[in-house]
Scaffold this motif. Structure first.
Motif, PDB file in Angstrom:
ATOM      1  N   ASN A 174       0.799  -1.230   0.000  1.00 18.74           N
ATOM      2  CA  ASN A 174       0.000   0.000   0.000  1.00 18.74           C
ATOM      3  C   ASN A 174       0.833   1.281   0.000  1.00 18.74           C
ATOM      4  O   ASN A 174       0.291   2.369  -0.111  1.00 18.74           O
ATOM      5  N   LYS A 175       2.151   1.159   0.119  1.00 20.69           N
ATOM      6  CA  LYS A 175       3.028   2.318   0.110  1.00 20.69           C
ATOM      7  C   LYS A 175       4.312   1.974  -0.658  1.00 20.69           C
ATOM      8  O   LYS A 175       4.593   0.796  -0.911  1.00 20.69           O
ATOM      9  N   PHE A 176       5.071   2.997  -1.006  1.00 20.70           N
ATOM     10  CA  PHE A 176       6.461   2.763  -1.381  1.00 20.70           C
ATOM     11  C   PHE A 176       7.209   2.826  -0.063  1.00 20.70           C
ATOM     12  O   PHE A 176       7.554   3.903   0.432  1.00 20.70           O
ATOM     13  N   ALA A 177       7.398   1.660   0.553  1.00 22.03           N
ATOM     14  CA  ALA A 177       7.888   1.574   1.930  1.00 22.03           C
ATOM     15  C   ALA A 177       9.401   1.379   1.948  1.00 22.03           C
ATOM     16  O   ALA A 177       9.901   0.332   1.533  1.00 22.03           O
ATOM     17  N   VAL A 178      10.109   2.396   2.424  1.00 23.85           N
ATOM     18  CA  VAL A 178      11.572   2.367   2.468  1.00 23.85           C
ATOM     19  C   VAL A 178      12.027   1.981   3.869  1.00 23.85           C
ATOM     20  O   VAL A 178      11.801   2.721   4.825  1.00 23.85           O
ATOM     21  N   GLY A 179      12.645   0.827   3.989  1.00 20.86           N
ATOM     22  CA  GLY A 179      13.232   0.435   5.254  1.00 20.86           C
ATOM     23  C   GLY A 179      14.671   0.901   5.331  1.00 20.86           C
ATOM     24  O   GLY A 179      15.323   1.124   4.312  1.00 20.86           O
ATOM     25  N   GLY A 180      15.172   1.044   6.524  1.00 22.34           N
ATOM     26  CA  GLY A 180      16.572   1.406   6.719  1.00 22.34           C
ATOM     27  C   GLY A 180      17.162   0.619   7.867  1.00 22.34           C
ATOM     28  O   GLY A 180      16.509   0.463   8.906  1.00 22.34           O
ATOM     29  N   ILE A 181      18.356   0.049   7.682  1.00 15.26           N
ATOM     30  CA  ILE A 181      19.109  -0.569   8.775  1.00 15.26           C
ATOM     31  C   ILE A 181      20.437   0.179   8.813  1.00 15.26           C
ATOM     32  O   ILE A 181      21.380  -0.140   8.091  1.00 15.26           O
ATOM     33  N   LEU A 182      20.487   1.202   9.664  1.00 13.24           N
ATOM     34  CA  LEU A 182      21.567   2.185   9.661  1.00 13.24           C
ATOM     35  C   LEU A 182      22.124   2.369  11.077  1.00 13.24           C
ATOM     36  O   LEU A 182      21.413   2.117  12.056  1.00 13.24           O
ATOM     37  N   PRO A 183      23.376   2.839  11.205  1.00 12.46           N
ATOM     38  CA  PRO A 183      24.010   2.900  12.529  1.00 12.46           C
ATOM     39  C   PRO A 183      23.508   4.064  13.386  1.00 12.46           C
ATOM     40  O   PRO A 183      23.971   5.190  13.275  1.00 12.46           O
ATOM     41  N   LEU A 184      22.570   3.760  14.260  1.00 17.14           N
ATOM     42  CA  LEU A 184      22.077   4.757  15.212  1.00 17.14           C
ATOM     43  C   LEU A 184      22.853   4.681  16.518  1.00 17.14           C
ATOM     44  O   LEU A 184      22.834   5.616  17.314  1.00 17.14           O
ATOM     45  N   THR A 185      23.527   3.551  16.747  1.00 19.21           N
ATOM     46  CA  THR A 185      24.397   3.370  17.920  1.00 19.21           C
ATOM     47  C   THR A 185      25.675   2.681  17.453  1.00 19.21           C
ATOM     48  O   THR A 185      25.765   2.202  16.327  1.00 19.21           O
ATOM     49  N   GLY A 186      26.687   2.638  18.334  1.00 20.30           N
ATOM     50  CA  GLY A 186      27.912   1.918  18.023  1.00 20.30           C
ATOM     51  C   GLY A 186      28.996   2.800  17.449  1.00 20.30           C
ATOM     52  O   GLY A 186      28.869   4.028  17.381  1.00 20.30           O
TER      53      GLY A 186
END
Length: 449
Positions: free
Chosen positions: A64-76
């Motif tokens: 139902n959307k153009f759904a963009v996931g992100g797995i990005l460094p928020l910690t570390g």
């Protein structure tokens, strides 16, 4: 891929580039990974634009959307690279929605934490969450080792992954669902090795962590130096001198590398660099003869005594974007998070990864990840289409039946048969008396045939 590459000088920076460097920051992105509610917040940014922060709701998927996931460094230890990547994705989603969305659907983003290679459980959990969320595309990770930890999970689920920063050679052609908008280390390694050799250094030492990215880049630099007649004297391929990621003291490594009497030392690490540099400087080594890479090429003005790194150099994959794009990137980040963006590293690559995925969906007529995978190379210019530089302009060409060649702010060439950029720019930086990295030049390199 170890063959020598050809480079040509295409641009030189001057003192006016001092605001366009990569500046390390310990700040963590405050982009929410919560998908429990949808948010679309508009604000007028300092850059004079209007931006939206469009987050995916829990029910939003590629259906139902153009759904963009992100797995990005928020910690570390790569958290300083999180904000520009989050901003790149967010700005792209904002621009996509301003142009009407994708295939009649609005775009949204869902950013999760990748952590770093010292705790792979974080990225493992995020990848599992992404599979359940059924996104159109996943942007990330920024660490090659972290991507290698979960790439099989996304591939098994037939989810297209585009990394904005992975450079490990091992990832070239790894999976039909894995792509990247950063060049492999053969390109950066050749540029750095050539720079070292042209500076007149022939005996090279390496301080490198035991990581897929670290050892792969070391190997590429070493090969280039040796091809130019130089040799490695410490930290060489196969010698076993690498240190583990996350190490905090380096007296033994510094003593060993300086005892080998190198002309120059290449430091390939992440946040460990903040511990390495003071010990190396205290040993009496001439720090102007040290070289850095994308994982540690940062502004160390707040970390070291003035003059510590003056004259040292380093390389960073990616074209230095124009100020207008940087202003928009900062504008989006401030509108979404209430603070200025302090670093631009891989922001352009994250933006282009998101735009390319949206154009691939538009070309294929559907927002599911398999459609994006099938059309991604084509919209990057692999089919010699008409050049266009914005989502809106490219979309018009697609709707008119034309093949396109998207040319975004990262400056990469079309994706090749290994899902890598066929060419890319490498920035050359030099540190000033304030330990700030200043762009001094740019070279363009291509992968070997």
């Amino acid at each position: 891929m170890g063959a020598a590459l050809g480079f040509s000088l295409v641009a030189c920076g001057d003192d006016s580039d001092s605001g366009d460097d990569t500046s390390g920051s310990d700040e963590s992105s405050s982009a929410s990974a919560d998908t429990s509610e949808s948010a679309s917040e508009s604000a007028s940014a300092d850059a004079g634009g209007s931006f939206t922060n469009d987050k995916c709701a829990g029910s939003d998927t590629s259906a139902n959307k153009f759904a963009v996931g992100g797995i990005l460094p928020l910690t570390g230890n790569l958290a300083f690279l999180g904000p520009p990547a989050v901003a790149g994705v967010g700005l792209a989603v904002s621009d996509i929605n301003a142009a009407g969305g994708v295939n009649g659907a609005q775009a949204c983003s869902n950013i999760l934490d990748s952590g770093d290679s010292t705790d792979m459980s974080i990225s493992t959990a995020s990848a599992g969450t992404m599979v359940a969320a059924k996104p159109s595309v996943v942007i990330g990770a920024e660490s090659s080792s972290v991507s290698l930890n979960f790439v099989d999970t996304l591939t098994d689920a037939k989810i297209t992954q585009i990394s904005p920063a992975n450079t490990a050679i091992d990832l070239s052609g790894y999976s039909p669902f894995y792509f990247r908008t950063a060049p492999p280390d053969t390109v950066q390694g050749n540029a750095l090795g050539t720079l070292i050799s042209q500076d007149g250094y022939t005996n090279i030492g390496f301080l490198v962590f035991n990581d897929t990215y670290g050892t792969g880049l070391r190997n590429a630099v070493q090969q280039t130096v040796e091809a130019a007649g130089g040799k490695c004297v410490y930290g060489c391929k196969g010698d076993g001198d690498e240190f583990p990621a996350g190490q905090t003291t380096f007296s033994a490594e510094v003593q060993a590398v300086t005892a080998a009497k190198p002309d120059a030392i290449v430091i390939i690490a992440f946040d460990e660099t903040k511990s390495i540099v003071p010990e190396l400087a205290s040993s009496g080594f001439d720090m102007s003869k040290t070289y850095f890479v994308d994982g540690n090429l940062s502004d160390y003005g707040q970390d070291f005594e003035p003059g510590t790194l003056e004259g040292a150099q380093g390389t960073l994959p990616g074209q230095d974007p124009d100020q207008g794009f940087k202003d928009n990137l900062t504008g989006w980040y401030k509108s979404a998070n209430g603070e200025d963006l302090k670093d631009y590293s891989y922001g352009a690559e994250s933006y282009d990864a998101t735009i390319l995925a949206a154009l691939a969906a538009a070309k294929g007529g559907a927002n599911d990840s398999q459609t994006i995978q099938k059309n991604l190379a084509a919209v990057s210019g692999a089919t010699d289409g008409e050049e266009c530089s914005t989502y809106a302009d490219c979309l018009k060409l697609i709707e008119g039946g034309s093949d396109i060649h998207y040319t975004g702010p990262s400056g990469i060439g079309p994706l090749d048969d290994e899902n890598d950029p066929s060419s890319a720019f490498i920035g050359i930086y030099q540190y000033d008396a304030n330990n700030k990295n200043i762009l001094s030049g740019t070279v363009e390199g291509s992968k070997p045939e």
